[in-house]
Scaffold this motif. Structure first.
Motif, PDB file in Angstrom:
ATOM      1  N   GLN A  80      -4.603   4.428  18.239  1.00 33.88           N
ATOM      2  CA  GLN A  80      -4.536   5.839  17.872  1.00 33.88           C
ATOM      3  C   GLN A  80      -3.995   6.015  16.458  1.00 33.88           C
ATOM      4  O   GLN A  80      -4.130   7.086  15.867  1.00 33.88           O
ATOM      5  N   ASN A  81      -3.351   4.966  15.935  1.00 32.51           N
ATOM      6  CA  ASN A  81      -2.751   5.018  14.603  1.00 32.51           C
ATOM      7  C   ASN A  81      -3.857   4.880  13.559  1.00 32.51           C
ATOM      8  O   ASN A  81      -4.190   3.779  13.112  1.00 32.51           O
ATOM      9  N   VAL A  82      -4.420   6.008  13.166  1.00 33.65           N
ATOM     10  CA  VAL A  82      -5.616   6.015  12.329  1.00 33.65           C
ATOM     11  C   VAL A  82      -5.329   5.522  10.920  1.00 33.65           C
ATOM     12  O   VAL A  82      -6.050   4.669  10.389  1.00 33.65           O
ATOM     13  N   VAL A  83      -4.273   6.019  10.290  1.00 34.29           N
ATOM     14  CA  VAL A  83      -4.024   5.723   8.877  1.00 34.29           C
ATOM     15  C   VAL A  83      -3.815   4.235   8.659  1.00 34.29           C
ATOM     16  O   VAL A  83      -4.484   3.609   7.818  1.00 34.29           O
ATOM     17  N   GLN A  84      -2.881   3.619   9.400  1.00 33.93           N
ATOM     18  CA  GLN A  84      -2.583   2.213   9.179  1.00 33.93           C
ATOM     19  C   GLN A  84      -3.720   1.307   9.641  1.00 33.93           C
ATOM     20  O   GLN A  84      -3.961   0.256   9.043  1.00 33.93           O
ATOM     21  N   SER A  85      -4.422   1.711  10.673  1.00 40.62           N
ATOM     22  CA  SER A  85      -5.545   0.901  11.147  1.00 40.62           C
ATOM     23  C   SER A  85      -6.665   0.859  10.113  1.00 40.62           C
ATOM     24  O   SER A  85      -7.253  -0.197   9.855  1.00 40.62           O
ATOM     25  N   LEU A  86      -6.973   2.008   9.517  1.00 37.59           N
ATOM     26  CA  LEU A  86      -8.019   2.036   8.499  1.00 37.59           C
ATOM     27  C   LEU A  86      -7.598   1.281   7.236  1.00 37.59           C
ATOM     28  O   LEU A  86      -8.437   0.711   6.542  1.00 37.59           O
ATOM     29  N   ASP A  87      -6.316   1.260   6.967  1.00 36.81           N
ATOM     30  CA  ASP A  87      -5.820   0.506   5.807  1.00 36.81           C
ATOM     31  C   ASP A  87      -5.966  -0.992   6.022  1.00 36.81           C
ATOM     32  O   ASP A  87      -6.142  -1.752   5.068  1.00 36.81           O
ATOM     33  N   LEU A  88      -5.920  -1.415   7.273  1.00 38.26           N
ATOM     34  CA  LEU A  88      -5.949  -2.835   7.617  1.00 38.26           C
ATOM     35  C   LEU A  88      -7.359  -3.359   7.855  1.00 38.26           C
ATOM     36  O   LEU A  88      -7.683  -4.494   7.485  1.00 38.26           O
ATOM     37  N   ALA A  89      -8.208  -2.544   8.462  1.00 39.47           N
ATOM     38  CA  ALA A  89      -9.523  -2.999   8.916  1.00 39.47           C
ATOM     39  C   ALA A  89     -10.544  -3.033   7.787  1.00 39.47           C
ATOM     40  O   ALA A  89     -10.400  -2.347   6.769  1.00 39.47           O
ATOM     41  N   SER A  90     -11.581  -3.834   8.006  1.00 40.20           N
ATOM     42  CA  SER A  90     -12.713  -3.822   7.073  1.00 40.20           C
ATOM     43  C   SER A  90     -13.733  -2.759   7.478  1.00 40.20           C
ATOM     44  O   SER A  90     -14.328  -2.101   6.625  1.00 40.20           O
ATOM     45  N   ARG A  91     -13.918  -2.593   8.798  1.00 38.43           N
ATOM     46  CA  ARG A  91     -14.826  -1.572   9.308  1.00 38.43           C
ATOM     47  C   ARG A  91     -14.154  -0.864  10.472  1.00 38.43           C
ATOM     48  O   ARG A  91     -13.190  -1.361  11.045  1.00 38.43           O
ATOM     49  N   ALA A  92     -14.702   0.299  10.845  1.00 40.81           N
ATOM     50  CA  ALA A  92     -14.094   1.063  11.928  1.00 40.81           C
ATOM     51  C   ALA A  92     -15.136   1.899  12.649  1.00 40.81           C
ATOM     52  O   ALA A  92     -16.182   2.265  12.090  1.00 40.81           O
ATOM     53  N   TYR A  93     -14.813   2.189  13.918  1.00 41.54           N
ATOM     54  CA  TYR A  93     -15.602   3.089  14.749  1.00 41.54           C
ATOM     55  C   TYR A  93     -14.658   4.162  15.283  1.00 41.54           C
ATOM     56  O   TYR A  93     -13.561   3.851  15.754  1.00 41.54           O
TER      57      TYR A  93
END
Length: 233
Positions: free
Chosen positions: A191-204
């Motif tokens: 659910q942690n959108v900001v940090q997850s998007l900072d870490l990931a290369s791609r997202a859904y």
């Protein structure tokens, strides 16, 4: 590594996943994001063989696993660290870790145990302690360590930051980054959108059992629709 096409699943007569398409490639961190109740945990359970797929295809390293047992999926190297940790509270830290190698990684159990203790020195200090007496952050370390004992080819982390203090959340995301640097592909369900998007290369981004948005994490972080819906901007 992982390909999901047209995946549908649910409970009884209630459909939760309504045609999910996603993929995780070798060496990637892929984030699967969304609020509570959008189907993230159901997706993980289907991928792990705990909930049957009603329709669609799941391939892991080019092998179909949509109808495989949970044990066979673990043996193939698709390892799921569940939401809420799901440790065995009355067993010791060491016993919990050893159980992680029950289906896979048994031959190198000793070496893997030392690797986990090197990653998580606090677990080594508490090796004989009952797992239920650990702090929330330590229990999350234990859950991840138990997953690593199975020598994952792909690691699914379900809400690893849930219930942790901001400092421990930072540590958890740093750990995920370090594991990926070692070559481990990770599907990060959060659910942690900001940090997850900072870490990931791609997202859904999941909404109501479907993929509402997908693409490069950096592009999604700047997407106006996502910023309105999840960041309040």
């Amino acid at each position: 590594m992982l390909e999901v096409r047209g995946l549908r699943a649910g409970y009884g007569g209630t459909e939760v996943l309504r045609g999910i398409d996603l993929a995780v490639g070798a060496g990637e961190i892929v984030a699967v994001l969304g609020a509570n109740g959008v189907g993230k945990t159901t997706l993980n359970k289907v991928l792990s063989g705990l909930v049957p797929a009603a329709a669609g295809e799941i391939r892991f390293e080019d092998r179909p696993i949509a109808r495989a047992s949970a044990a066979a999926i673990v043996e193939a190297g698709l390892i799921h660290v569940p939401e809420g940790r799901k440790i065995f509270p009355n067993l010791s830290v060491r016993e919990n870790l050893v159980l992680g190698s029950y289906r896979r990684g048994r031959a190198r159990r000793g070496a893997n145990l030392e690797r986990v203790f090197a990653l998580f020195p606090r677990l080594k200090e508490r090796a004989r302690q009952a797992a239920g007496t650990l702090s929330g952050g330590e229990q999350q370390m234990l859950a991840i360590g138990r997953g690593l004992m199975a020598e994952p080819r792909l690691l699914i982390l379900d809400e690893p930051s849930l219930g942790l203090s901001p400092l421990l959340v930072e540590e958890m995301f740093a750990l995920v980054k370090d594991l990926n640097r070692e070559g481990l592909p990770i599907m990060l369900v959060e659910q942690n959108v900001v940090q997850s998007l900072d870490l990931a290369s791609r997202a859904y981004i999941l909404e109501n059992g479907t993929v509402a948005l997908s693409g490069a994490a950096s592009a999604l972080a700047a997407d106006p629709a996502l910023r309105r819906a999840y960041l309040g901007l």
